[in-house]
Design a protein around this motif. Structure first.
Motif, PDB file in Angstrom:
ATOM      1  N   UNK A  13       0.814  -1.214   0.000  1.00  0.00           N
ATOM      2  CA  UNK A  13       0.000   0.000   0.000  1.00  0.00           C
ATOM      3  C   UNK A  13       0.852   1.269   0.000  1.00  0.00           C
ATOM      4  N   UNK A  14       0.315   2.292  -0.631  1.00  0.00           N
ATOM      5  CA  UNK A  14       0.832   3.661  -0.491  1.00  0.00           C
ATOM      6  C   UNK A  14       2.312   3.794  -0.835  1.00  0.00           C
ATOM      7  N   UNK A  15       2.769   3.069  -1.857  1.00  0.00           N
ATOM      8  CA  UNK A  15       4.162   3.138  -2.329  1.00  0.00           C
ATOM      9  C   UNK A  15       5.169   2.827  -1.214  1.00  0.00           C
ATOM     10  N   UNK A  16       4.753   1.993  -0.280  1.00  0.00           N
ATOM     11  CA  UNK A  16       5.643   1.669   0.829  1.00  0.00           C
ATOM     12  C   UNK A  16       5.630   2.724   1.920  1.00  0.00           C
ATOM     13  N   UNK A  64       5.447 -12.748  -1.519  1.00  0.00           N
ATOM     14  CA  UNK A  64       6.159 -11.698  -2.256  1.00  0.00           C
ATOM     15  C   UNK A  64       5.458 -10.362  -2.056  1.00  0.00           C
ATOM     16  N   UNK A  65       6.245  -9.338  -1.761  1.00  0.00           N
ATOM     17  CA  UNK A  65       5.740  -7.967  -1.680  1.00  0.00           C
ATOM     18  C   UNK A  65       6.431  -7.146  -2.754  1.00  0.00           C
ATOM     19  N   UNK A  66       5.632  -6.413  -3.517  1.00  0.00           N
ATOM     20  CA  UNK A  66       6.152  -5.509  -4.533  1.00  0.00           C
ATOM     21  C   UNK A  66       5.861  -4.090  -4.061  1.00  0.00           C
ATOM     22  N   UNK A  67       6.908  -3.276  -3.988  1.00  0.00           N
ATOM     23  CA  UNK A  67       6.759  -1.890  -3.544  1.00  0.00           C
ATOM     24  C   UNK A  67       6.969  -0.979  -4.742  1.00  0.00           C
ATOM     25  N   UNK A  68       5.919  -0.265  -5.114  1.00  0.00           N
ATOM     26  CA  UNK A  68       5.971   0.658  -6.243  1.00  0.00           C
ATOM     27  C   UNK A  68       6.527   1.997  -5.825  1.00  0.00           C
ATOM     28  N   UNK A  69       7.807   2.017  -5.467  1.00  0.00           N
ATOM     29  CA  UNK A  69       8.428   3.262  -5.010  1.00  0.00           C
ATOM     30  C   UNK A  69       9.214   3.904  -6.146  1.00  0.00           C
ATOM     31  N   UNK A  70       9.737   5.037  -5.880  1.00  0.00           N
ATOM     32  CA  UNK A  70      10.546   5.780  -6.839  1.00  0.00           C
ATOM     33  C   UNK A  70      10.866   7.123  -6.227  1.00  0.00           C
ATOM     34  N   UNK A  71      11.371   8.021  -7.022  1.00  0.00           N
ATOM     35  CA  UNK A  71      11.693   9.353  -6.522  1.00  0.00           C
ATOM     36  C   UNK A  71      10.388  10.025  -6.105  1.00  0.00           C
ATOM     37  N   UNK A  72      10.330  10.475  -4.848  1.00  0.00           N
ATOM     38  CA  UNK A  72       9.124  11.133  -4.354  1.00  0.00           C
ATOM     39  C   UNK A  72       9.484  12.037  -3.186  1.00  0.00           C
ATOM     40  N   UNK A  73       8.665  13.029  -2.908  1.00  0.00           N
ATOM     41  CA  UNK A  73       8.972  13.965  -1.819  1.00  0.00           C
ATOM     42  C   UNK A  73       8.534  13.462  -0.442  1.00  0.00           C
ATOM     43  N   UNK A  74       8.000  12.241  -0.352  1.00  0.00           N
ATOM     44  CA  UNK A  74       7.416  11.750   0.897  1.00  0.00           C
ATOM     45  C   UNK A  74       8.327  10.806   1.681  1.00  0.00           C
ATOM     46  N   UNK A  75       9.476  10.481   1.109  1.00  0.00           N
ATOM     47  CA  UNK A  75      10.385   9.568   1.798  1.00  0.00           C
ATOM     48  C   UNK A  75       9.966   8.116   1.683  1.00  0.00           C
ATOM     49  N   UNK A  76       9.111   7.784   0.719  1.00  0.00           N
ATOM     50  CA  UNK A  76       8.678   6.397   0.542  1.00  0.00           C
ATOM     51  C   UNK A  76       9.750   5.601  -0.203  1.00  0.00           C
ATOM     52  N   UNK A 117      10.112 -12.597  -0.274  1.00  0.00           N
ATOM     53  CA  UNK A 117      10.711 -11.780  -1.329  1.00  0.00           C
ATOM     54  C   UNK A 117      10.121 -10.375  -1.269  1.00  0.00           C
ATOM     55  N   UNK A 118      10.986  -9.373  -1.328  1.00  0.00           N
ATOM     56  CA  UNK A 118      10.532  -7.986  -1.383  1.00  0.00           C
ATOM     57  C   UNK A 118      11.226  -7.341  -2.581  1.00  0.00           C
ATOM     58  N   UNK A 119      10.411  -6.812  -3.500  1.00  0.00           N
ATOM     59  CA  UNK A 119      10.941  -6.147  -4.679  1.00  0.00           C
ATOM     60  C   UNK A 119      10.535  -4.686  -4.650  1.00  0.00           C
ATOM     61  N   UNK A 120      11.516  -3.814  -4.845  1.00  0.00           N
ATOM     62  CA  UNK A 120      11.262  -2.373  -4.937  1.00  0.00           C
ATOM     63  C   UNK A 120      11.466  -1.962  -6.389  1.00  0.00           C
ATOM     64  N   UNK A 121      10.461  -1.361  -6.978  1.00  0.00           N
ATOM     65  CA  UNK A 121      10.567  -0.981  -8.385  1.00  0.00           C
ATOM     66  C   UNK A 121      11.702   0.003  -8.630  1.00  0.00           C
ATOM     67  N   UNK A 122      12.054   0.804  -7.616  1.00  0.00           N
ATOM     68  CA  UNK A 122      13.168   1.748  -7.773  1.00  0.00           C
ATOM     69  C   UNK A 122      14.497   1.007  -7.921  1.00  0.00           C
ATOM     70  N   UNK A 123      14.536  -0.239  -7.485  1.00  0.00           N
ATOM     71  CA  UNK A 123      15.763  -1.042  -7.577  1.00  0.00           C
ATOM     72  C   UNK A 123      15.713  -2.034  -8.744  1.00  0.00           C
TER      73      UNK A 123
END
Length: 172
Positions: free
Chosen positions: A114-117, A132-144, A159-165
């Motif tokens: 939820x909520x980009x992590x 498996x958890x997928x975190x749709x994060x990226x550059x953001x002003x919220x520190x997610x 497994x945890x995958x971060x889209x920024x990685x």
């Protein structure tokens, strides 16, 4: 996705296309590309194929917080063991509501965090216990993603995958 030119079969939203909640740029891309637009709410379905039907489990009513009115979709595809919960941008209040209304959905095999992590409830991750958890994060002003949310995901998931990685992820 709309700006990239990737083929889009339809856009689903709890808001009408002319709602002030739909950003002008988003609306213009949908109209320019003549993409079908459908309003859906809880207890409805989005059918992508005979094998892939998403059940809309949230929202049941629109909230003053647009994030907490995000569409939450659940599917098991053609295999009841392969449960997927796509939680969009819901925050803690909507996570709590989801747990109260749909306890039968938990645990899940794959969770889109939820909520980009961002801020998430411990109870939500305890119930979800995703493989498996997928975190749709990226550059953001919220520190997610938040560090505490990453720790919850890592505790409850294999497994945890971060889209920024990792970049884009395709689930099959």
């Amino acid at each position: 996705v709309l700006a990239s030119g990737i083929s889009v079969g339809a856009v689903y939203s709890p808001y009408s296309l002319d709602s002030h909640q739909i950003p002008d740029g988003f609306r213009k891309m949908i109209l320019k590309r003549d993409i079908p637009f459908e309003i859906v709410m809880c207890q409805e379905q989005v059918t992508l194929s005979d094998e892939l039907i998403f059940h809309v489990v949230h929202p049941c009513e629109l909230n003053s917080d647009m994030n907490d009115s995000s569409l939450v979709l659940y599917t098991s595809g053609s295999n009841p063991e392969n449960t997927v919960l796509l939680t969009a941008d819901i925050g803690p209040a909507a996570q709590k509501e989801l747990l109260q209304r749909h306890r039968e959905l938990f645990p899940v095999k794959i969770l889109k965090a939820p909520h980009h992590g961002g801020h998430s409830l411990l109870e939500f991750y305890e119930a979800a216990r995703p493989e498996t958890t997928v975190i749709g994060d990226g550059v953001n002003p919220y520190g997610n993603p938040w560090q505490e949310t990453l720790e919850m995901a890592e505790k409850w998931s294999q497994n945890v995958f971060r889209l920024s990685k990792t970049g884009s992820i395709v689930l099959t």
